[in-house]
Every structure is written in structure tokens, then in C-alpha cells.
Write a protein that holds these residues in place. Structure first.
Motif, PDB file in Angstrom:
ATOM      1  N   LEU A  99      -4.163 -45.872  60.080  1.00  0.00           N
ATOM      2  CA  LEU A  99      -4.166 -44.978  59.772  1.00  0.00           C
ATOM      3  C   LEU A  99      -3.856 -44.384  58.756  1.00  0.00           C
ATOM      4  CD1 LEU A  99      -2.990 -42.567  62.920  1.00  0.00           C
ATOM      5  CD2 LEU A  99      -5.358 -42.947  62.453  1.00  0.00           C
ATOM      6  N   THR A 100      -3.166 -45.092  58.235  1.00  0.00           N
ATOM      7  CA  THR A 100      -1.601 -44.753  56.641  1.00  0.00           C
ATOM      8  C   THR A 100      -3.448 -45.527  56.017  1.00  0.00           C
ATOM      9  OG1 THR A 100       0.213 -44.880  57.981  1.00  0.00           O
ATOM     10  CG2 THR A 100      -0.558 -45.970  55.242  1.00  0.00           C
ATOM     11  N   VAL A 101      -3.578 -46.760  56.146  1.00  0.00           N
ATOM     12  CA  VAL A 101      -4.844 -47.222  55.610  1.00  0.00           C
ATOM     13  C   VAL A 101      -5.923 -46.269  55.558  1.00  0.00           C
ATOM     14  CG1 VAL A 101      -6.094 -49.398  54.958  1.00  0.00           C
ATOM     15  CG2 VAL A 101      -3.462 -49.054  54.946  1.00  0.00           C
ATOM     16  N   LYS A 102      -6.981 -46.223  56.024  1.00  0.00           N
ATOM     17  CA  LYS A 102      -7.957 -44.736  56.417  1.00  0.00           C
ATOM     18  C   LYS A 102      -7.696 -43.956  55.595  1.00  0.00           C
ATOM     19  CE  LYS A 102     -10.809 -43.059  59.985  1.00  0.00           C
ATOM     20  NZ  LYS A 102     -10.879 -42.487  61.286  1.00  0.00           N
ATOM     21  N   ARG A 103      -6.209 -43.272  56.187  1.00  0.00           N
ATOM     22  CA  ARG A 103      -6.851 -42.047  55.076  1.00  0.00           C
ATOM     23  C   ARG A 103      -6.220 -42.400  53.523  1.00  0.00           C
ATOM     24  NH1 ARG A 103      -7.995 -36.558  56.442  1.00  0.00           N
ATOM     25  NH2 ARG A 103      -6.150 -36.832  58.062  1.00  0.00           N
ATOM     26  N   LYS A 114      -8.767 -40.626  50.984  1.00  0.00           N
ATOM     27  CA  LYS A 114      -8.179 -39.729  49.881  1.00  0.00           C
ATOM     28  C   LYS A 114      -8.612 -40.653  48.017  1.00  0.00           C
ATOM     29  CE  LYS A 114      -6.993 -37.068  51.876  1.00  0.00           C
ATOM     30  NZ  LYS A 114      -7.019 -35.417  51.721  1.00  0.00           N
ATOM     31  N   LEU A 115      -8.817 -42.120  48.445  1.00  0.00           N
ATOM     32  CA  LEU A 115      -9.123 -41.776  46.607  1.00  0.00           C
ATOM     33  C   LEU A 115     -10.787 -42.232  46.795  1.00  0.00           C
ATOM     34  CD1 LEU A 115      -7.566 -46.213  46.801  1.00  0.00           C
ATOM     35  CD2 LEU A 115      -8.145 -44.399  44.586  1.00  0.00           C
ATOM     36  N   ARG A 116     -10.971 -42.358  48.051  1.00  0.00           N
ATOM     37  CA  ARG A 116     -13.275 -42.157  47.992  1.00  0.00           C
ATOM     38  C   ARG A 116     -13.398 -40.515  47.202  1.00  0.00           C
ATOM     39  NH1 ARG A 116     -13.465 -45.177  53.008  1.00  0.00           N
ATOM     40  NH2 ARG A 116     -13.454 -47.330  52.323  1.00  0.00           N
ATOM     41  N   GLU A 117     -12.528 -39.924  47.659  1.00  0.00           N
ATOM     42  CA  GLU A 117     -12.899 -38.284  46.860  1.00  0.00           C
ATOM     43  C   GLU A 117     -12.384 -38.437  45.479  1.00  0.00           C
ATOM     44  OE1 GLU A 117      -9.826 -35.791  49.621  1.00  0.00           O
ATOM     45  OE2 GLU A 117     -10.992 -36.352  51.012  1.00  0.00           O
ATOM     46  N   LYS A 118     -11.284 -38.572  45.155  1.00  0.00           N
ATOM     47  CA  LYS A 118     -11.102 -38.728  43.628  1.00  0.00           C
ATOM     48  C   LYS A 118     -12.615 -39.756  43.351  1.00  0.00           C
ATOM     49  CE  LYS A 118      -7.896 -35.796  44.016  1.00  0.00           C
ATOM     50  NZ  LYS A 118      -7.814 -34.504  43.415  1.00  0.00           N
TER      51      LYS A 118
END
Length: 165
Positions: A130-134, A138-142
Motif C-alpha cells: 500500500l505504501t509503495v502503490k500510494r 502520487k509520483l505519477r500525478e506530479k
């Protein structure tokens, strides 16, 4: 699902809090960590409110079933622990590519013995994934240029990762 919800709602308030969920998910030989419970609740509600109604509880149960299926698929020897190579295999099924050095750090961070063991157990596996996925979401959004790179302000970075700590 309603019966399970009622079992988990020990105080009969019409919602389940994090401690009740922890008890519900734990077994005789394994206690789910509050860290993982909080990540699961955040994943379902997208908030830090630590209460689930029956709708959210149902979604969480289905999510846990999916996590269990992935874990059992990579834990072929049924040791109830996975190492970094098995974690990598599981993360790849989620569309997450993680370099080996990061995998080792993840296993050390999520290992029950504070990093002495080189494996993680089921509930820590869920928290780790869950940590890696989230973080990758967030990285992809930015990553506006789609080149695997993103720029964060300090405030933005902290607000992105704070709930994961």
C-alpha cells in the motif's frame, strides 16, 4: 458481510474503529499491526478518519481478499514470509517497478524484527504494498512530463508521505 460487520463492531455503534478492525483481522497466531490497519483504512476512505461503515468495511474485506491472493501466489513454499524477490514479484503484479536496493530497504523497514529478518509477513506485506502503490500514484500525478521524475515542494512532499509514516 453484515454478520462480519456486526462481529467487528464490538461496541455496537454502527461503525468500526481502527482497534476493532485490528482485532477482527487478527488471528490466534498473528496480530495485524495498527500501522497496516491505518494504511488499509486510508486506502479505502482516502482520509485519516479511522471509522468504517458497512460499505467501507465491505470494500476493505474485498481488498484484503485480493491482498491475500497475491501474497499466497508469491509465497509458494507457504512459509508465511516473503523475501525481497517475492516482494518484487508481487509489486510487479500491481504495476509497481522497484529497484533491488529499494526492495531491500522496504523489507528491512517492514520486517517484524526491525530489520534483522530479511522477510516480511502477511500484514506487513499489505502495508508495504500500500505504501509503495500510494507513493507511485502520487509520483505519477506530479510527473507531468511522464519521464519518471517529479518536483515537489517541501510541504507537498511531507503531505504526500506523512500518513505513510
Amino acid at each position: 458481510m453484515k454478520t462480519w460487520f456486526q462481529l467487528a463492531d464490538r461496541q455496537h455503534r454502527g461503525f468500526i474503529d481502527d482497534k476493532e478492525l485490528q482485532i477482527f483481522l487478527s488471528t490466534d497466531d498473528r496480530i495485524f499491526s495498527l500501522r497496516t490497519v491505518h494504511l488499509l483504512m486510508y486506502d479505502i476512505t482516502n482520509t485519516n478518519i479511522r471509522k468504517l461503515g458497512i460499505k467501507e468495511f465491505s470494500a476493505l474485506v474485498h481488498s484484503i481478499m485480493n491482498w491475500k491472493e497475491i501474497f499466497e501466489r508469491v509465497d509458494r513454499n507457504r512459509s508465511r514470509n516473503i523475501d525481497s524477490s517475492k516482494l518484487q514479484e508481487a509489486l510487479l503484479t500491481l504495476g509497481c517497478t522497484v529497484p533491488p536496493v529499494i526492495l531491500d530497504l522496504l523489507v528491512s523497514n517492514f520486517a517484524e524484527s526491525g530489520g534483522d529478518k530479511k522477510t516480511i509477513e502477511y500484514d506487513s506485506f499489505i502495508g508495504c504494498c500500500l505504501t509503495v502503490k500510494r507513493l507511485q500514484e502520487k509520483l505519477r500525478e506530479k510527473d507531468t512530463n511522464h519521464n519518471g521524475s517529479a518536483t515537489f515542494t517541501c510541504e507537498s512532499f511531507i503531505s504526500t508521505v506523512l500518513y505513510l509514516l
